[in-house]
Design an enzyme around this catalytic site. Structure first.
Site, PDB file in Angstrom:
ATOM      1  N   GLY A  10       0.824  -1.216   0.000  1.00  0.00           N
ATOM      2  CA  GLY A  10       0.000   0.000   0.000  1.00  0.00           C
ATOM      3  C   GLY A  10       0.853   1.258   0.000  1.00  0.00           C
ATOM      4  O   GLY A  10       0.563   2.226   0.709  1.00  0.00           O
ATOM      5  N   ASN A  12       1.194   3.478  -2.267  1.00  0.00           N
ATOM      6  CA  ASN A  12       0.792   4.535  -3.204  1.00  0.00           C
ATOM      7  C   ASN A  12       0.022   5.669  -2.535  1.00  0.00           C
ATOM      8  O   ASN A  12      -0.357   6.635  -3.202  1.00  0.00           O
ATOM      9  CB  ASN A  12      -0.038   3.955  -4.359  1.00  0.00           C
ATOM     10  CG  ASN A  12      -1.305   3.313  -3.865  1.00  0.00           C
ATOM     11  OD1 ASN A  12      -1.257   2.236  -3.291  1.00  0.00           O
ATOM     12  ND2 ASN A  12      -2.431   3.971  -4.041  1.00  0.00           N
ATOM     13  N   GLY A  14      -0.989   7.875   1.518  1.00  0.00           N
ATOM     14  CA  GLY A  14      -0.901   8.034   2.966  1.00  0.00           C
ATOM     15  C   GLY A  14       0.462   7.702   3.553  1.00  0.00           C
ATOM     16  O   GLY A  14       1.507   8.110   3.029  1.00  0.00           O
ATOM     17  N   GLY A  16       2.031   4.836   3.726  1.00  0.00           N
ATOM     18  CA  GLY A  16       2.857   3.951   2.889  1.00  0.00           C
ATOM     19  C   GLY A  16       3.663   4.747   1.872  1.00  0.00           C
ATOM     20  O   GLY A  16       4.857   4.484   1.669  1.00  0.00           O
ATOM     21  N   SER A 144      -7.086   1.903  17.507  1.00  0.00           N
ATOM     22  CA  SER A 144      -8.438   1.317  17.586  1.00  0.00           C
ATOM     23  C   SER A 144      -8.474   0.063  18.452  1.00  0.00           C
ATOM     24  O   SER A 144      -9.527  -0.313  18.967  1.00  0.00           O
ATOM     25  CB  SER A 144      -8.961   0.940  16.201  1.00  0.00           C
ATOM     26  OG  SER A 144      -9.071   2.075  15.416  1.00  0.00           O
ATOM     27  N   TYR A 176     -12.663  -3.737  11.566  1.00  0.00           N
ATOM     28  CA  TYR A 176     -11.328  -3.136  11.467  1.00  0.00           C
ATOM     29  C   TYR A 176     -10.558  -3.396  12.767  1.00  0.00           C
ATOM     30  O   TYR A 176      -9.406  -3.843  12.742  1.00  0.00           O
ATOM     31  CB  TYR A 176     -11.481  -1.641  11.197  1.00  0.00           C
ATOM     32  CG  TYR A 176     -10.172  -0.883  11.094  1.00  0.00           C
ATOM     33  CD1 TYR A 176      -9.313  -1.059  10.007  1.00  0.00           C
ATOM     34  CD2 TYR A 176      -9.796   0.031  12.077  1.00  0.00           C
ATOM     35  CE1 TYR A 176      -8.116  -0.354   9.904  1.00  0.00           C
ATOM     36  CE2 TYR A 176      -8.611   0.748  11.978  1.00  0.00           C
ATOM     37  CZ  TYR A 176      -7.777   0.546  10.893  1.00  0.00           C
ATOM     38  OH  TYR A 176      -6.591   1.245  10.799  1.00  0.00           O
TER      39      TYR A 176
HETATM   40  N1  LIG Z   1      -4.999   7.023   8.923  1.00  0.00           N
HETATM   41  C1  LIG Z   1      -5.022   6.814  10.224  1.00  0.00           C
HETATM   42  O1  LIG Z   1      -5.468   7.656  11.017  1.00  0.00           O
HETATM   43  C2  LIG Z   1      -4.520   5.514  10.777  1.00  0.00           C
HETATM   44  C3  LIG Z   1      -4.623   5.296  12.153  1.00  0.00           C
HETATM   45  C4  LIG Z   1      -4.173   4.087  12.659  1.00  0.00           C
HETATM   46  C5  LIG Z   1      -3.632   3.127  11.823  1.00  0.00           C
HETATM   47  N2  LIG Z   1      -3.546   3.364  10.497  1.00  0.00           N
HETATM   48  C6  LIG Z   1      -2.957   2.292   9.654  1.00  0.00           C
HETATM   49  O2  LIG Z   1      -1.892   2.837   8.903  1.00  0.00           O
HETATM   50  C7  LIG Z   1      -1.749   2.145   7.664  1.00  0.00           C
HETATM   51  C8  LIG Z   1      -1.762   3.141   6.519  1.00  0.00           C
HETATM   52  O3  LIG Z   1      -2.967   3.880   6.604  1.00  0.00           O
HETATM   53  P1  LIG Z   1      -3.215   5.210   5.733  1.00  0.00           P
HETATM   54  O4  LIG Z   1      -4.018   6.115   6.560  1.00  0.00           O
HETATM   55  O5  LIG Z   1      -1.958   5.670   5.125  1.00  0.00           O
HETATM   56  O6  LIG Z   1      -4.199   4.587   4.644  1.00  0.00           O
HETATM   57  P2  LIG Z   1      -4.532   4.991   3.141  1.00  0.00           P
HETATM   58  O7  LIG Z   1      -4.010   6.315   2.747  1.00  0.00           O
HETATM   59  O8  LIG Z   1      -5.988   4.707   3.002  1.00  0.00           O
HETATM   60  O9  LIG Z   1      -3.705   3.873   2.347  1.00  0.00           O
HETATM   61  C9  LIG Z   1      -4.064   2.530   2.441  1.00  0.00           C
HETATM   62  C10 LIG Z   1      -3.250   1.802   1.412  1.00  0.00           C
HETATM   63  O10 LIG Z   1      -3.594   0.412   1.485  1.00  0.00           O
HETATM   64  C11 LIG Z   1      -3.853  -0.019   0.163  1.00  0.00           C
HETATM   65  N3  LIG Z   1      -4.724  -1.182   0.124  1.00  0.00           N
HETATM   66  C12 LIG Z   1      -5.986  -1.323   0.613  1.00  0.00           C
HETATM   67  N4  LIG Z   1      -6.452  -2.550   0.333  1.00  0.00           N
HETATM   68  C13 LIG Z   1      -5.471  -3.186  -0.357  1.00  0.00           C
HETATM   69  C14 LIG Z   1      -5.337  -4.470  -0.933  1.00  0.00           C
HETATM   70  N5  LIG Z   1      -6.332  -5.364  -0.889  1.00  0.00           N
HETATM   71  N6  LIG Z   1      -4.181  -4.805  -1.531  1.00  0.00           N
HETATM   72  C15 LIG Z   1      -3.159  -3.920  -1.609  1.00  0.00           C
HETATM   73  N7  LIG Z   1      -3.231  -2.675  -1.099  1.00  0.00           N
HETATM   74  C16 LIG Z   1      -4.359  -2.325  -0.481  1.00  0.00           C
HETATM   75  C17 LIG Z   1      -4.502   1.172  -0.518  1.00  0.00           C
HETATM   76  O11 LIG Z   1      -4.471   0.990  -1.910  1.00  0.00           O
HETATM   77  P3  LIG Z   1      -5.514   1.755  -2.891  1.00  0.00           P
HETATM   78  O12 LIG Z   1      -4.964   3.141  -3.074  1.00  0.00           O
HETATM   79  O13 LIG Z   1      -5.481   0.918  -4.121  1.00  0.00           O
HETATM   80  O14 LIG Z   1      -6.842   1.759  -2.189  1.00  0.00           O
HETATM   81  C18 LIG Z   1      -3.569   2.267  -0.015  1.00  0.00           C
HETATM   82  O15 LIG Z   1      -2.381   2.274  -0.759  1.00  0.00           O
HETATM   83  C19 LIG Z   1      -2.927   1.166   7.620  1.00  0.00           C
HETATM   84  O16 LIG Z   1      -2.493  -0.106   8.044  1.00  0.00           O
HETATM   85  C20 LIG Z   1      -3.920   1.732   8.619  1.00  0.00           C
HETATM   86  O17 LIG Z   1      -4.744   0.739   9.187  1.00  0.00           O
HETATM   87  C21 LIG Z   1      -3.971   4.534   9.945  1.00  0.00           C
END
Ligand SMILES: NC(=O)c1ccc[n+]([C@@H]2O[C@H](COP(=O)([O-])OP(=O)(O)OC[C@H]3O[C@@H](n4cnc5c(N)ncnc54)[C@H](OP(=O)(O)O)[C@@H]3O)[C@@H](O)[C@H]2O)c1
Length: 322
Positions: A10, A12, A14, A16, A144, A176
């Site tokens: 992931g 691409n 946030g 990642g 969470s 989740y």
């Molecule tokens: N944001 C927060 O506040 C927060 C808080 C706690 C934990 N986290 C954790 O931090 C990590 C990154 O979160 P983020 O906020 O940066 O999320 P994000 O911007 O939504 O990015 C999520 C990434 O996961 C990819 N993804 C989703 N389903 C997938 C699949 N089946 N196969 C391959 N890639 C997949 C998405 O790809 P697409 O672009 O193709 O959808 C995207 O690249 C996650 O594990 C999340 O649970 C985030």
């Protein structure tokens, strides 16, 4: 290849994407494992241009599909001969969804993406990791899981394939939380099993961070508003990307394995608080502790067994056979 290889799922958007930029800036060979190659290519180009590091590869991976993980690992092994750092960053949380959704393997989609996928990907890549001098795995967990401070909160083990879809309503946040708690429980057991191969496995507890435009766009209206509020207070993805980097590279944490680490790089412990309102509030606010639910050997075994059955992966058999 001299540069250390880091694989980020992931990558691409946030955190990642920010992590891919950070590792590329630091001279790593970065492999972006993304399900959408069109989006991924744009980000890959951006990273190469801004970091001046052209060692940034993009490979197709849908972590929700066991077949796609197998295909990815075959491709990986054809191109590379080792893996130094594996970051399970990709996750699925579709705000506002009220209907059950399933992966191609008929596993509830959030659990398939956030727990079963990382488990299976680690299983298939362990041979590549063993070839590294100092291999590391990092699992992206979340605040969470703190909902498990509530006494009766449990992972819904009996409904992971939608067994009760006609009688239990679907709560995407619950799913989740369950999937990320499962990922933490897997971290503990995986660390034990992979210890003899020199692979360290840790998890990071990520606080609320600013949500990317790409992700916000997919939210329904009321959830988009809540995302705007989170964005006003949340940390920047770059700050957590730096924490990913520090956990995977700092000397101080080099021998740490099987731990949950918070965004201040503190190794967290299971909660020691007793019951009572004041104690409950104290444990909720204490970012140094995690719920005792995660410290329970039966819970760890249950999630391990479920993921092993769903994927037919036999981590322990592999090592017993050595
Ligand atoms: N944001 C927060 O506040 C927060 C808080 C706690 C934990 N986290 C954790 O931090 C990590 C990154 O979160 P983020 O906020 O940066 O999320 P994000 O911007 O939504 O990015 C999520 C990434 O996961 C990819 N993804 C989703 N389903 C997938 C699949 N089946 N196969 C391959 N890639 C997949 C998405 O790809 P697409 O672009 O193709 O959808 C995207 O690249 C996650 O594990 C999340 O649970 C985030």
């Amino acid at each position: 290849m001299n540069a250390k290889i880091v694989l980020i799922t992931g990558a691409n958007s946030g955190i990642g994407k920010a992590a891919a930029i950070k590792f590329a800036r630091e001279g790593y060979y970065v492999i972006m494992a993304c399900r959408n190659l069109d989006k991924g290519r744009l980000v890959q180009r951006y990273i190469i241009e801004t970091t001046k590091n052209n060692q940034v590869d993009l490979l197709e991976l849908d972590v929700a599909s066991l077949d796609a993980i197998r295909r990815f690992c075959n491709e990986y092994e054809k191109k590379y001969d080792r893996l130094d750092i594996l970051i399970h960053n990709a996750a699925y949380l579709q705000h506002g969804v009220k209907e059950y959704q399933f992966s191609q393997d008929h596993i509830e989609l959030v659990f398939a993406t956030n727990a079963v996928g990382p488990f299976f990907l680690t299983y298939l890549l362990r041979g590549m990791l063993i070839k590294s001098e100092n291999p590391k795995i990092l699992n992206a967990c979340t605040v969470s899981i703190r909902h498990y401070f509530v006494k009766n909160r449990k992972i819904e083990f009996d409904n992971l394939r939608g067994e009760y879809k006609n009688s239990r309503s679907y709560n995407t946040y619950r799913k989740y939380g369950d999937s990320k708690m499962a990922l933490l429980l897997l971290t503990f057991k995986m660390s034990e099993i992979l210890k003899k191969s020199g692979i360290t496995v840790n998890a990071i507890q990520i606080p609320a961070i600013k949500i990317s435009k790409n992700t916000r766009r997919q939210f329904k209206s009321v959830w988009r508003l809540s995302a705007e509020i989170q964005n006003a207070f949340g940390a920047k993805p770059e700050s957590i990307a730096n924490t990913y980097f520090d956990i995977c590279t700092s000397k101080a944490l080099n021998n740490i394995s099987g731990k949950l680490i918070n965004s201040k790089l503190e190794v967290m412990k299971p909660s020691h608080y007793t019951h009572g309102l004041l104690q409950s509030i104290r444990q909720l606010l204490d970012m140094g502790v995690y719920p005792r639910y995660a410290d329970d050997a039966d819970n760890i075994e249950s999630v391990w067994e479920v993921c092993s059955k769903m994927t037919q992966a036999d981590f322990e058999g592999v090592y017993k056979g050595e």
